[in-house]
Write an enzyme that holds these catalytic residues in place. Structure first.
Site, short mmCIF file in Angstrom:
data_model
loop_
_atom_site.label_atom_id
_atom_site.label_comp_id
_atom_site.label_asym_id
_atom_site.label_seq_id
_atom_site.Cartn_x
_atom_site.Cartn_y
_atom_site.Cartn_z
CD GLU A 295 1.82 0.65 10.62
OE1 GLU A 295 1.36 1.38 10.16
OE2 GLU A 295 2.01 0.06 11.51
CG HIS A 324 -22.07 -9.36 -8.22
ND1 HIS A 324 -22.45 -9.74 -9.27
CD2 HIS A 324 -22.24 -9.94 -6.85
CE1 HIS A 324 -23.76 -10.91 -8.42
NE2 HIS A 324 -22.74 -11.18 -7.12
CE LYS A 438 2.38 7.67 13.77
NZ LYS A 438 2.77 7.28 14.79
#
Ligand code: PA5
Length: 476
Positions: A295, A324, A438
């Site tokens: 951000e 892995h 938002k």
């Protein structure tokens, strides 16, 4: 007694370790020092001028006092502590708990030193419903910490409104003040108003401290103190690191050198930055770092307003688990990554591996070793394998994981982010792209009024729906 420390190790990004094509030569390091040194003075000056208030958080006397006062009022009555928050209002909190509380904290009743701890940083209906079902008859001994800097984040406020209804129906509206603590900016945002009207206990997020830089405010400190984490030591660790990251000498300043190395590799095609702790306790600090880095540094425009679309992509991995899963790609895929390992020298508990059964004598070499030596040998093995393929590797060395070293780490990476922002010539403290999402959510949820002059939320919602509708011609 000297306190535990962290150290930043960069030998394995140098040309001596991985060759001059991929590694940093002595001359390149000098050039980085030349470019970054003036920024050390600049950042120190910005801090003195009060432009980066997050830098002064570890020195606040009032904040830990106020936090401890609220903790003292609530702790005895609280068996379950629930954080409602998202992004910068959740990730640092989770990171502190994972790092500094035992893995089995929530279910090991006898050893628990604080309430059970939960964070909801999502609005997934099944997840939240499942929690509500579980908490049902335990609600009386539950405290909710509603955290939102801006005080109007749809996710957090929606969760809060569910809890508010639940508590009011069960215990009456006045009960809220025994069960809810609000952490927000004291600027009359909607959450602050709700808290003030209902006389809820409130903790302040200082103005000018962005969400992802707020872990050392009550955002992170309150839940930590509620669960028995030593916040004084955490802040002391951050102060210790402050001295190091303020050093004028580039070669002695771990934040400046870290940022410069990241900047160097970004400009040479290594735009992915993998943080890989070899410690489960540190795994969520890598998640916190992921937000901090993404951000802060992912920006469309530079400080002059020119389009640059800049930003390294942070990736978190976990040693040994991701050996892995990811290491095949890391070694043989494109050489486009910078690796940062987090390594712990001493673990608080360290089980010994038992003897091998007679039928499997070829596994006897493991017997008698502590798990920590296996873990740290695996880190060495992975690093060696990456170096063989000329991949640059940094390591942050922790003497051990405790409040003091975690405080150091947090502060180191916050200031590294400031240095990286200065090197990339972008503003690391805003997040315009997050804000748009938002606001778009508000529009879709039916917010009234103008989104911008002459353009209502309703009109915008229509546009958003038409741009995102699923067109049946493309469904398979
Ligand atoms: O770092 C940030 O600013 C964001 O990630 C915010 O923390 C996040 O969007 C939540 O915002 P708020 O704390 O205002 O609810």
């Amino acid at each position: 007694m000297p306190r535990s420390q962290i150290e930043f190790y960069y030998g394995n990004v140098m040309a001596d370790a991985i060759g001059p094509k991929h590694g940093i030569t002595a001359r390149q390091l000098q050039a980085l020092a030349k470019r970054t040194s003036p920024l050390i003075a600049k950042l120190n000056e910005e801090r003195r001028a009060g432009n980066t208030p997050y830098r002064d958080l570890p020195y606040s006397k009032e904040t830990p006092q106020r936090v401890k006062k609220v903790v003292a009022e609530l702790k005895d009555k609280c068996e379950n502590f629930v954080v409602l928050g998202i992004g910068g209002s959740a990730l640092g909190i989770i990171a502190l708990q994972t790092a500094l509380k035992p893995y089995m904290h929530n279910i090991y009743e006898k050893k628990r030193t604080g309430p059970r701890f939960f964070v909801f940083d999502n609005v997934d209906p099944s997840q939240f419903a499942s929690f509500l079902h579980w908490i049902g008859n335990k609600l009386g001994k539950t405290v909710f910490n509603v955290i939102s800097r801006g005080g109007q984040t749809a996710e957090t406020i929606s969760q809060f409104m569910i809890i508010r209804r639940l508590l009011s129906r069960r215990f009456g509206a006045r009960s809220l003040r025994k069960h809810v603590v609000v952490t927000t900016c004291f600027n009359h945002n909607p959450l602050h108003r709700i808290a003030t009207n209902a006389a809820l206990p409130c903790l302040e997020i200082p103005a000018g401290v962005g969400g992802r830089f707020s872990v050392l405010t009550p955002v992170g400190l309150f839940s930590a103190a509620m669960c028995g984490i030593d916040i004084d030591s955490l802040l002391a660790g951050a102060r210790d690191m402050d001295k190091k990251v303020s050093r004028k000498n580039f070669y002695k300043n771990p934040a400046a050198i870290n940022a410069a190395i990241n900047y160097h590799f970004y400009n040479r095609g290594k735009k992915i930055s993998v943080m890989m702790p070899y410690s489960y306790a540190l795994k969520d600090l890598a998640d916190w770092y992921r937000q901090l880095w993404a951000e802060s540094l992912g920006k469309a425009k530079n400080l002059k307003g020119r389009l640059v679309h800049i930003g390294p992509t942070p990736v978190r991995a976990l040693g040994v688990t991701d050996q892995h899963s990811q290491v095949q790609l890391y070694r043989e895929g494109p050489n486009d990554k910078l690796f940062t390992f987090l390594q712990v020298n001493s673990f608080d508990k360290d089980p010994k591996i038992g003897a091998a059964p007679r039928c499997a004598p070829e596994m006897a070499f493991l017997a008698g070793n502590n798990l920590s030596t296996l873990l740290n040998n695996e880190k060495k093995a992975t690093e060696y394998a990456l170096l063989q393929d000329r991949r640059p590797c940094l390591t942050v060395l922790f003497d051990k994981v405790d409040e003091y070293t975690v405080g150091q780490f947090i502060y180191l990476y916050e200031v590294t982010t400031s240095f990286a922002g200065a090197l990339f010539k972008i503003n690391p403290y805003n997040q315009p792209a997050v804000e748009l999402g938002k606001q778009a959510t508000f529009a879709l949820k039916g917010k009234q009024g103008d989104y911008k002059p002459g353009y209502t939320y309703q009109e915008w919602a229509k546009e958003i729906c038409s741009r995102t509708k699923i067109d049946k011609n493309f469904r398979v």
